[in-house]
Design an enzyme around this catalytic site. Sequence first.
Site, short mmCIF file in Angstrom:
data_model
loop_
_atom_site.label_atom_id
_atom_site.label_comp_id
_atom_site.label_asym_id
_atom_site.label_seq_id
_atom_site.Cartn_x
_atom_site.Cartn_y
_atom_site.Cartn_z
N GLU A 49 0.85 -1.19 0.00
CA GLU A 49 0.00 0.00 0.00
C GLU A 49 0.89 1.23 0.00
O GLU A 49 1.72 1.41 0.90
CB GLU A 49 -0.90 -0.03 1.24
CG GLU A 49 -1.80 1.17 1.39
CD GLU A 49 -2.56 1.15 2.71
OE1 GLU A 49 -3.19 2.17 3.03
OE2 GLU A 49 -2.51 0.11 3.41
N ASP A 60 -5.56 9.60 9.99
CA ASP A 60 -4.13 9.31 10.14
C ASP A 60 -3.64 9.78 11.50
O ASP A 60 -3.91 10.91 11.91
CB ASP A 60 -3.31 10.01 9.05
CG ASP A 60 -3.65 9.50 7.67
OD1 ASP A 60 -3.67 8.26 7.51
OD2 ASP A 60 -3.88 10.31 6.75
#
Length: 266
Positions: A49, A60
Amino acid sequence: MSRIDDLFSDFRTRGEKAFMPFITAGDPSIEVSELVLRAAIDAGADLCEVGIPYSDPIADGPVIQASYQRALDAGFKLDHALQMGQRVRADVATPLVTMVSYSIIHRIGIDSYLDRAIAAGYDGAIVPDLLVDEAEPMSLRCRQRDFALIQLVTPTTPRQRQLQIAESSSGFLYYVSVTGITGERKTLPKDLADNVAWLRGQTELPICIGFGISGPETAAQLAPVADGLIVGSALVRRVAEAGTGEMATENVRKFIEQIKASMQPA
């Protein structure tokens, strides 16, 4: 069938689980991130990824936020990640997916993004901020191009909505193990295994678990209930702590080998 479909079909037949590391493109430079990506593949990553840095974080945690900011400060552009993918794809068959904000896709257009990503050798995209209610146009185009649209299911997603997400997704489902942001955790929710087991009974899509996997111990706990595991912050931190590109690749290689070993049946 795509490279992702082939991988999970093969792994299910063999009773194996896939490991997917997350790497931030452009952190600390595009050159080092390419070395790290290649080292991850050499160490046994089954899929990779590639995070596309974006100025507004989407779930995040501080480690990945900081990596995105370093990349942006160094001048990262989307083309850098696409060119890196093209160079890596010339040498390896490992499936590659981007983690990308829908804002970036929307800005350049769905068809344009797919054209460029496919030409660069990417097999799919994880789009964390694409609502399932608005996903149909991209889902349709991705299916037409055999490009995976990977969407997220969280612990707070109602079960009926989980089924909607599975219906509009392809490649695999990304199951978020914890409520909150990305980051390493020592303990994971007690009901995680049951929740994933329920979802696996509702869809034929492989389910990969991400968020919170800090090392071999948590990986060993989750491998039996998932089709694959995704590790991001723990790897990104090891890149950030390295003083050189050579040290970054060595840190990543050792960590991935440890994770892969922990995922094997006892």
